[in-house]
Design a protein around this motif. Sequence first.
Motif, PDB file in Angstrom:
ATOM      1  N   TRP A 146      -4.638 -36.834   2.271  1.00  0.00           N
ATOM      2  CA  TRP A 146      -3.439 -35.822   2.969  1.00  0.00           C
ATOM      3  C   TRP A 146      -2.811 -35.168   2.071  1.00  0.00           C
ATOM      4  O   TRP A 146      -2.159 -33.954   2.385  1.00  0.00           O
ATOM      5  CB  TRP A 146      -2.578 -37.051   3.663  1.00  0.00           C
ATOM      6  CG  TRP A 146      -3.251 -37.846   4.702  1.00  0.00           C
ATOM      7  CD1 TRP A 146      -3.998 -38.957   4.636  1.00  0.00           C
ATOM      8  CD2 TRP A 146      -3.899 -37.237   5.815  1.00  0.00           C
ATOM      9  NE1 TRP A 146      -4.447 -39.470   5.851  1.00  0.00           N
ATOM     10  CE2 TRP A 146      -4.338 -38.255   6.547  1.00  0.00           C
ATOM     11  CE3 TRP A 146      -3.466 -36.228   6.659  1.00  0.00           C
ATOM     12  CZ2 TRP A 146      -4.787 -38.075   7.747  1.00  0.00           C
ATOM     13  CZ3 TRP A 146      -4.024 -35.946   7.914  1.00  0.00           C
ATOM     14  CH2 TRP A 146      -4.838 -36.910   8.636  1.00  0.00           C
ATOM     15  N   LEU A 147      -2.318 -35.599   0.712  1.00  0.00           N
ATOM     16  CA  LEU A 147      -1.809 -34.727  -0.227  1.00  0.00           C
ATOM     17  C   LEU A 147      -2.542 -33.510  -0.643  1.00  0.00           C
ATOM     18  O   LEU A 147      -1.981 -32.133  -0.860  1.00  0.00           O
ATOM     19  CB  LEU A 147      -1.525 -35.362  -1.573  1.00  0.00           C
ATOM     20  CG  LEU A 147      -0.409 -36.576  -1.481  1.00  0.00           C
ATOM     21  CD1 LEU A 147      -0.299 -37.171  -2.829  1.00  0.00           C
ATOM     22  CD2 LEU A 147       0.846 -35.816  -0.987  1.00  0.00           C
ATOM     23  N   ASP A 153       3.441 -24.229  -0.906  1.00  0.00           N
ATOM     24  CA  ASP A 153       4.942 -24.396  -1.373  1.00  0.00           C
ATOM     25  C   ASP A 153       5.313 -25.669  -0.654  1.00  0.00           C
ATOM     26  O   ASP A 153       6.588 -26.034  -0.497  1.00  0.00           O
ATOM     27  CB  ASP A 153       5.719 -23.381  -0.870  1.00  0.00           C
ATOM     28  CG  ASP A 153       5.607 -22.788   0.765  1.00  0.00           C
ATOM     29  OD1 ASP A 153       4.911 -23.440   1.346  1.00  0.00           O
ATOM     30  OD2 ASP A 153       6.290 -22.248   1.270  1.00  0.00           O
ATOM     31  N   GLY A 154       4.195 -26.624  -0.002  1.00  0.00           N
ATOM     32  CA  GLY A 154       4.540 -27.882   0.542  1.00  0.00           C
ATOM     33  C   GLY A 154       5.141 -28.927  -0.323  1.00  0.00           C
ATOM     34  O   GLY A 154       4.795 -28.785  -1.604  1.00  0.00           O
ATOM     35  N   ASP A 175      -1.177 -37.614 -13.006  1.00  0.00           N
ATOM     36  CA  ASP A 175      -2.628 -37.479 -13.615  1.00  0.00           C
ATOM     37  C   ASP A 175      -3.672 -36.963 -12.892  1.00  0.00           C
ATOM     38  O   ASP A 175      -4.783 -36.547 -13.130  1.00  0.00           O
ATOM     39  CB  ASP A 175      -2.954 -39.175 -13.885  1.00  0.00           C
ATOM     40  CG  ASP A 175      -2.285 -39.926 -14.988  1.00  0.00           C
ATOM     41  OD1 ASP A 175      -1.652 -39.079 -15.848  1.00  0.00           O
ATOM     42  OD2 ASP A 175      -2.488 -40.963 -15.238  1.00  0.00           O
ATOM     43  N   GLN A 176      -3.557 -36.924 -11.495  1.00  0.00           N
ATOM     44  CA  GLN A 176      -4.440 -36.241 -10.568  1.00  0.00           C
ATOM     45  C   GLN A 176      -4.005 -34.984 -10.249  1.00  0.00           C
ATOM     46  O   GLN A 176      -4.851 -34.261  -9.459  1.00  0.00           O
ATOM     47  CB  GLN A 176      -4.507 -37.162  -9.160  1.00  0.00           C
ATOM     48  CG  GLN A 176      -4.796 -38.816  -9.432  1.00  0.00           C
ATOM     49  CD  GLN A 176      -6.262 -38.792  -9.832  1.00  0.00           C
ATOM     50  OE1 GLN A 176      -7.297 -38.316  -9.615  1.00  0.00           O
ATOM     51  NE2 GLN A 176      -6.358 -39.583 -11.135  1.00  0.00           N
ATOM     52  N   GLY A 177      -3.105 -34.504 -10.853  1.00  0.00           N
ATOM     53  CA  GLY A 177      -2.852 -32.882 -10.564  1.00  0.00           C
ATOM     54  C   GLY A 177      -1.626 -32.632  -9.678  1.00  0.00           C
ATOM     55  O   GLY A 177      -1.222 -31.573  -9.613  1.00  0.00           O
ATOM     56  N   TRP A 178      -1.133 -33.742  -8.814  1.00  0.00           N
ATOM     57  CA  TRP A 178      -0.033 -33.497  -8.026  1.00  0.00           C
ATOM     58  C   TRP A 178       1.316 -33.805  -8.840  1.00  0.00           C
ATOM     59  O   TRP A 178       1.756 -34.933  -9.065  1.00  0.00           O
ATOM     60  CB  TRP A 178      -0.140 -34.527  -6.928  1.00  0.00           C
ATOM     61  CG  TRP A 178      -1.210 -34.338  -5.732  1.00  0.00           C
ATOM     62  CD1 TRP A 178      -0.845 -33.007  -4.966  1.00  0.00           C
ATOM     63  CD2 TRP A 178      -2.353 -34.729  -5.499  1.00  0.00           C
ATOM     64  NE1 TRP A 178      -2.065 -33.194  -4.224  1.00  0.00           N
ATOM     65  CE2 TRP A 178      -2.984 -34.143  -4.695  1.00  0.00           C
ATOM     66  CE3 TRP A 178      -2.945 -36.058  -6.091  1.00  0.00           C
ATOM     67  CZ2 TRP A 178      -4.284 -34.690  -4.007  1.00  0.00           C
ATOM     68  CZ3 TRP A 178      -4.211 -36.343  -5.696  1.00  0.00           C
ATOM     69  CH2 TRP A 178      -4.790 -35.779  -4.758  1.00  0.00           C
ATOM     70  N   ALA A 196       2.275 -29.723  -4.068  1.00  0.00           N
ATOM     71  CA  ALA A 196       0.835 -29.371  -3.869  1.00  0.00           C
ATOM     72  C   ALA A 196       0.098 -29.247  -5.218  1.00  0.00           C
ATOM     73  O   ALA A 196       0.601 -28.819  -6.352  1.00  0.00           O
ATOM     74  CB  ALA A 196       0.836 -27.945  -3.079  1.00  0.00           C
ATOM     75  N   ARG A 197      -1.387 -29.547  -5.128  1.00  0.00           N
ATOM     76  CA  ARG A 197      -2.029 -29.425  -6.451  1.00  0.00           C
ATOM     77  C   ARG A 197      -2.515 -28.114  -6.455  1.00  0.00           C
ATOM     78  O   ARG A 197      -3.378 -27.777  -5.441  1.00  0.00           O
ATOM     79  CB  ARG A 197      -3.047 -30.449  -6.434  1.00  0.00           C
ATOM     80  CG  ARG A 197      -3.877 -30.693  -7.269  1.00  0.00           C
ATOM     81  CD  ARG A 197      -4.617 -31.945  -7.478  1.00  0.00           C
ATOM     82  NE  ARG A 197      -5.596 -32.226  -6.359  1.00  0.00           N
ATOM     83  CZ  ARG A 197      -6.281 -33.266  -6.237  1.00  0.00           C
ATOM     84  NH1 ARG A 197      -6.363 -34.116  -7.041  1.00  0.00           N
ATOM     85  NH2 ARG A 197      -7.183 -33.194  -5.082  1.00  0.00           N
ATOM     86  N   PRO A 198      -2.493 -27.337  -7.655  1.00  0.00           N
ATOM     87  CA  PRO A 198      -2.975 -25.907  -7.663  1.00  0.00           C
ATOM     88  C   PRO A 198      -4.478 -25.887  -7.210  1.00  0.00           C
ATOM     89  O   PRO A 198      -5.020 -24.858  -6.298  1.00  0.00           O
ATOM     90  CB  PRO A 198      -2.748 -25.618  -8.811  1.00  0.00           C
ATOM     91  CG  PRO A 198      -1.610 -26.312  -9.461  1.00  0.00           C
ATOM     92  CD  PRO A 198      -1.766 -27.716  -8.858  1.00  0.00           C
ATOM     93  N   ALA A 199      -5.309 -26.897  -7.576  1.00  0.00           N
ATOM     94  CA  ALA A 199      -6.755 -26.728  -7.299  1.00  0.00           C
ATOM     95  C   ALA A 199      -7.045 -27.161  -5.549  1.00  0.00           C
ATOM     96  O   ALA A 199      -8.262 -26.465  -5.411  1.00  0.00           O
ATOM     97  CB  ALA A 199      -7.411 -28.015  -7.898  1.00  0.00           C
ATOM     98  N   ASP A 200      -6.030 -27.622  -4.976  1.00  0.00           N
ATOM     99  CA  ASP A 200      -6.391 -27.795  -3.629  1.00  0.00           C
ATOM    100  C   ASP A 200      -6.267 -26.215  -2.787  1.00  0.00           C
ATOM    101  O   ASP A 200      -6.751 -26.184  -1.647  1.00  0.00           O
ATOM    102  CB  ASP A 200      -5.456 -28.807  -2.837  1.00  0.00           C
ATOM    103  CG  ASP A 200      -5.868 -30.185  -3.393  1.00  0.00           C
ATOM    104  OD1 ASP A 200      -7.016 -30.354  -3.797  1.00  0.00           O
ATOM    105  OD2 ASP A 200      -4.707 -31.013  -3.536  1.00  0.00           O
ATOM    106  N   GLN A 201      -5.382 -25.433  -3.364  1.00  0.00           N
ATOM    107  CA  GLN A 201      -5.086 -24.292  -2.869  1.00  0.00           C
ATOM    108  C   GLN A 201      -6.198 -23.266  -3.101  1.00  0.00           C
ATOM    109  O   GLN A 201      -6.415 -21.949  -2.249  1.00  0.00           O
ATOM    110  CB  GLN A 201      -3.723 -23.819  -3.120  1.00  0.00           C
ATOM    111  CG  GLN A 201      -2.602 -24.727  -3.242  1.00  0.00           C
ATOM    112  CD  GLN A 201      -2.351 -25.477  -2.163  1.00  0.00           C
ATOM    113  OE1 GLN A 201      -2.516 -24.734  -0.758  1.00  0.00           O
ATOM    114  NE2 GLN A 201      -2.156 -26.897  -1.823  1.00  0.00           N
TER     115      GLN A 201
END
Length: 203
Positions: A146-147, A153-154, A175-178, A196-201
């Motif tokens: 879900w993250l 910007d969430g 550690d996972q980037g969040w 938000a994790r940059p990679a997800d965007q």
Amino acid sequence: MAHYFEERPQTASRPGSVTLVLPDLHLRLETDSGVFSPERVDQGTRILLESVPAPPATGDLLDLGCGYGPIALTMASRAPEATVWAVDVNRRSVELCARNAQTAALDKVRSVHVDEVPPEVRFSAIWSNPAIRIGKAALHEMLARWLSRLTPDGQAHLVVQKHLGSDSLQRWLNDQGWPAERAASRSSYRILRVGARPADQER
């Protein structure tokens, strides 16, 4: 033993009700056996609702692990133009949350099973009192699922008891980037603010 994170609780139904009283809100909520904290609004949930900033006024918001709905209904009351997705694996919880939203005339609450949220929906806010007791591996899998759907910007706000691993969860998230930080601390509870994790965007 029956658990509130079962999809279809085998516990016999024992309807009840609780009252949620916040500075800006007073709700009477239907509850039942086989769901999380059926006899009172959990202290962690109350601390979360008293600590988080106002949700975004519009867009899609998420209550992860909605139970009978105290978080989802608070989000919907504070952001009446937003769509609030209230999700749970427990179908008894989903039904209770839907009824409580209807009773409160909060018609922008979408109370659904976790697998029924359209895949394209992204969330500008996630509020959750996550089910720590499902175990670390399942918890990490749920949060990652879900993250990764936060808007750029969430923000997510999670309430976790210190003795149930709030500090180790914060480390895992980072550690996972969040990006995760402690936004508040009260009694034995921590409110973690997660970006938000940059990679997800980039997907």
